[in-house]
Design a protein around this motif. Structure first.
Motif, PDB file in Angstrom:
ATOM      1  N   GLU A 106       0.240  -5.428 -10.850  1.00  0.00           N
ATOM      2  CA  GLU A 106       0.146  -5.749  -9.239  1.00  0.00           C
ATOM      3  C   GLU A 106       0.887  -4.976  -8.517  1.00  0.00           C
ATOM      4  O   GLU A 106       1.206  -5.552  -7.304  1.00  0.00           O
ATOM      5  CB  GLU A 106       0.238  -7.235  -9.066  1.00  0.00           C
ATOM      6  N   CYS A 107       1.317  -3.797  -8.660  1.00  0.00           N
ATOM      7  CA  CYS A 107       2.502  -3.216  -8.102  1.00  0.00           C
ATOM      8  C   CYS A 107       1.933  -1.993  -7.278  1.00  0.00           C
ATOM      9  O   CYS A 107       2.634  -1.451  -6.451  1.00  0.00           O
ATOM     10  CB  CYS A 107       3.599  -2.451  -9.009  1.00  0.00           C
ATOM     11  N   ILE A 186       7.859  -8.924   1.662  1.00  0.00           N
ATOM     12  CA  ILE A 186       7.106  -8.342   0.698  1.00  0.00           C
ATOM     13  C   ILE A 186       7.731  -7.056   0.280  1.00  0.00           C
ATOM     14  O   ILE A 186       7.737  -6.183   1.319  1.00  0.00           O
ATOM     15  CB  ILE A 186       5.779  -8.434   0.808  1.00  0.00           C
ATOM     16  N   ASP A 187       8.090  -6.607  -0.851  1.00  0.00           N
ATOM     17  CA  ASP A 187       8.612  -5.496  -1.351  1.00  0.00           C
ATOM     18  C   ASP A 187       7.545  -4.295  -1.455  1.00  0.00           C
ATOM     19  O   ASP A 187       6.371  -4.547  -1.332  1.00  0.00           O
ATOM     20  CB  ASP A 187       9.534  -5.410  -2.364  1.00  0.00           C
ATOM     21  N   GLY A 188       7.863  -3.179  -1.381  1.00  0.00           N
ATOM     22  CA  GLY A 188       7.034  -1.914  -1.505  1.00  0.00           C
ATOM     23  C   GLY A 188       6.074  -2.199  -2.848  1.00  0.00           C
ATOM     24  O   GLY A 188       4.793  -1.785  -2.823  1.00  0.00           O
ATOM     25  N   CYS A 189       6.462  -2.788  -3.711  1.00  0.00           N
ATOM     26  CA  CYS A 189       5.580  -3.087  -5.074  1.00  0.00           C
ATOM     27  C   CYS A 189       5.191  -4.518  -5.034  1.00  0.00           C
ATOM     28  O   CYS A 189       4.733  -5.024  -6.060  1.00  0.00           O
ATOM     29  CB  CYS A 189       6.548  -2.723  -6.255  1.00  0.00           C
ATOM     30  N   SER A 190       5.152  -5.297  -3.889  1.00  0.00           N
ATOM     31  CA  SER A 190       4.424  -6.310  -3.818  1.00  0.00           C
ATOM     32  C   SER A 190       5.161  -7.532  -4.252  1.00  0.00           C
ATOM     33  O   SER A 190       4.726  -8.815  -3.865  1.00  0.00           O
ATOM     34  CB  SER A 190       3.023  -6.567  -4.276  1.00  0.00           C
TER      35      SER A 190
ATOM     36  N   ARG B  12      11.036  -6.540   8.671  1.00  0.00           N
ATOM     37  CA  ARG B  12      10.419  -7.093   7.479  1.00  0.00           C
ATOM     38  C   ARG B  12      10.686  -8.500   7.228  1.00  0.00           C
ATOM     39  O   ARG B  12      11.734  -8.791   7.785  1.00  0.00           O
ATOM     40  CB  ARG B  12      10.770  -6.439   6.227  1.00  0.00           C
ATOM     41  N   ASN B 312       2.330  -1.510   2.182  1.00  0.00           N
ATOM     42  CA  ASN B 312       2.946  -1.029   0.908  1.00  0.00           C
ATOM     43  C   ASN B 312       1.853  -0.466  -0.102  1.00  0.00           C
ATOM     44  O   ASN B 312       0.698  -0.028   0.302  1.00  0.00           O
ATOM     45  CB  ASN B 312       3.699  -2.344   0.149  1.00  0.00           C
ATOM     46  N   TRP B 313       2.449  -0.184  -1.340  1.00  0.00           N
ATOM     47  CA  TRP B 313       1.514   0.386  -2.136  1.00  0.00           C
ATOM     48  C   TRP B 313       0.088  -0.013  -2.402  1.00  0.00           C
ATOM     49  O   TRP B 313      -0.930   0.670  -2.999  1.00  0.00           O
ATOM     50  CB  TRP B 313       2.319   1.011  -3.453  1.00  0.00           C
ATOM     51  N   ARG B 314       0.030  -1.565  -2.459  1.00  0.00           N
ATOM     52  CA  ARG B 314      -1.004  -2.028  -2.394  1.00  0.00           C
ATOM     53  C   ARG B 314      -1.963  -2.130  -1.155  1.00  0.00           C
ATOM     54  O   ARG B 314      -2.960  -2.763  -1.116  1.00  0.00           O
ATOM     55  CB  ARG B 314      -1.195  -3.598  -3.298  1.00  0.00           C
ATOM     56  N   VAL B 318       3.530  -4.975   5.279  1.00  0.00           N
ATOM     57  CA  VAL B 318       4.797  -5.852   4.989  1.00  0.00           C
ATOM     58  C   VAL B 318       6.061  -5.553   6.032  1.00  0.00           C
ATOM     59  O   VAL B 318       7.063  -6.192   5.856  1.00  0.00           O
ATOM     60  CB  VAL B 318       5.566  -4.966   3.629  1.00  0.00           C
TER      61      VAL B 318
END
Lengths: 325, 325
Positions: A106-107, A186-190, B12, B312-314, B318
């Motif tokens: 889920e990243c 929420i981080d870049g990778c969720s 953030r 973010n990547w998803r 964020v």
């Protein structure tokens, strides 16, 4: 956020062209501040700089032992890697050992760091996958922890999932910080990222370095044995840990560096106010250099990273980056 | 460099994660400062933000007319382009019209900006050439000027070459600045870059926008007709000038923006202290928005660039970047 001192300058033609502000702290495991500058009490998002903390429950829960993870795999769980073939291979191995699959990630996906890897994927007509994401090692570890805890993997990135609850509990205890009332983003990778003071991050890393901290010992040993797994080609973390194995250091997005010097029992944390990596790299190198815990050879390595020359497209020297801490 | 005010924040989880400082000034052609913040008298390297000034001698010398340069080519002479196929085509045309060749370039080579162009070059087994350098339009113009002046092209990037002397003379006059005693550095593309106050840059751009400034009129008209030539795909300069044709704006390395609003007779200059583009883009948009010279539609365009959402990547939202000028 209060103004912080200038931690690095970028010069050209004999004058300062750009400058970067920030704060840093070095702490021992009792919370004694050995060195600091700037506001070390303001909440800072450590982002990926505390992946080592996020890895601790994987080890302390017994999941890492149960699934037979090796040093290379533990290092990748603590990494922000380049998505190079070796990183992808190790992430796939962690997934497989824990009975998980890429589809559970889920990243999110992004292109690898190195041009050659981008070209290899593009020319094959493919797109980057979640396993190329710089956080795919950490996420493989989180999926392994979910499996071990008997939790559904779906939603393992959310604040209320047992995996993230375990991460928060571990980090709060290590760093003496109340995460229940900390700002959370929420981080870049969720996954969740909690903001808390640099002072507490440094304390947590000093405690991780304690010989009595079993999980910390494994993480530090793994990174020392496999610095390539922590980042990869042309990356500061890998370059400096390869040359200076007594240092554990990890970058976080927006100009953060955290880590520890196990032989000295010290942890450290730095944030460049504007999110710059060039400044954070120079300034943390100079910060570490000023500690009286290195050999002459080690000091030379740190000094080389505290000051660097800027070259232009023809290779002419046009400026320099200098730590000012 | 004195501390400057915060010009943009990155937030953030409900708090400021990073922040950027800087200075800016808006001036009319008489040197009256319409708006400003921070230290506008400190020397700043404008880098590529003053490519329009560097293009003026090409026009005023008669070289552009003699070689029959068109609007697209003049726009590329003022650009920091992506090295996309259309940019390369136009640079090649400038070289050819003036009887020059790629081998005369002294700007160095680097990979194009866009992934698809990188992949296209790499898969053909080739390496990027000087003509892909983001400054290849400017350098093609400088080579044309050297040809017109009857000067050897070799060394056209050096401080003592007639081309660079013409650039310095033009810029000093336009900006009311003594470049003979200004700090001078070497730019990324190897030409000299002089550091001088933002106030003088803004003055020079206001003068360039004067209806009586023939070269300025051509440059502004050319950029308005061909905003893609100024930068390219996925670039701020091209995006905003396409939507807002009454604005001329140009990025410079290390967080600089300069330009003019011809219909209002104003020039402007901004430098983000730490070299950040995300901050410079947001802050210059907000600075321009606050000027009482736009229609409601134009204000909406500027407002959209003064504040942006970070995903973010998803694709989850964020955080955000917000101008604070």
């Amino acid at each position: 956020m209060n103004p912080n001192p200038v931690i690095a300058t970028v010069s050209r033609g004999g004058i300062v062209e750009s400058q970067h502000r920030g704060a840093f702290v070095v702490s021992d495991a009792k919370g004694h501040v050995v060195a600091s500058s700037g506001d070390i009490e303001a909440p800072v998002f450590p982002r990926s700089a505390i992946k080592a903390f996020q890895c601790v429950p994987l080890i302390e829960s017994g999941a890492a032992h149960r699934f037979g993870l090796n040093d290379e795999e533990i290092a990748l769980c603590c990494s922000s890697h380049n998505g190079e073939p070796d990183h992808v291979r190790v992430a796939a191995s962690i997934l497989k050992k824990a009975g998980n699959a890429e589809a559970q990630y889920e990243c999110g996906a992004h292109w690898p760091h190195e041009r050659s890897d981008v070209v290899a994927i593009a020319t094959s007509g493919a797109e980057p996958r979640a396993i190329h994401n710089n956080c795919s090692g950490k996420h493989a570890g989180m999926l392994a922890l979910a499996r071990h805890l008997g939790a559904e993997s779906e939603g393992y990135v959310t604040l209320t999932h047992p995996v993230q609850k375990a991460v928060a509990k571990t980090m709060a205890a290590l760093c003496d910080v109340d995460l229940a009332h900390a700002p959370v983003g929420i981080d870049g990778c969720s996954v969740p990222t909690w903001a808390y003071p640099l002072r507490n991050m440094a304390l947590g890393f000093a405690r991780l370095a304690d010989p009595g901290h079993t999980a910390g010992q494994w993480i530090i040993r793994a990174a020392r044995a496999h610095p390539f797994m922590i980042a990869g080609s042309n990356r500061f973390d890998t370059a400096i840990m390869t040359k200076l194995p007594r240092l554990f250091i990890k970058v976080g997005a927006e100009g953060v560096y955290c880590g520890c010097i196990a032989h000295a029992g010290l942890g450290f944390a730095l944030k460049c106010e504007d999110g710059s990596y060039r400044a954070a790299e120079a300034a943390i190198s100079q910060t570490l250099l000023k500690l009286d815990v290195w050999t002459a050879d080690e000091r030379a390595i740190l000094a080389a990273h505290a000051h660097s020359t800027l070259s232009n497209w023809r290779g002419l020297e046009v400026g320099e980056i200098t730590a000012t801490v």
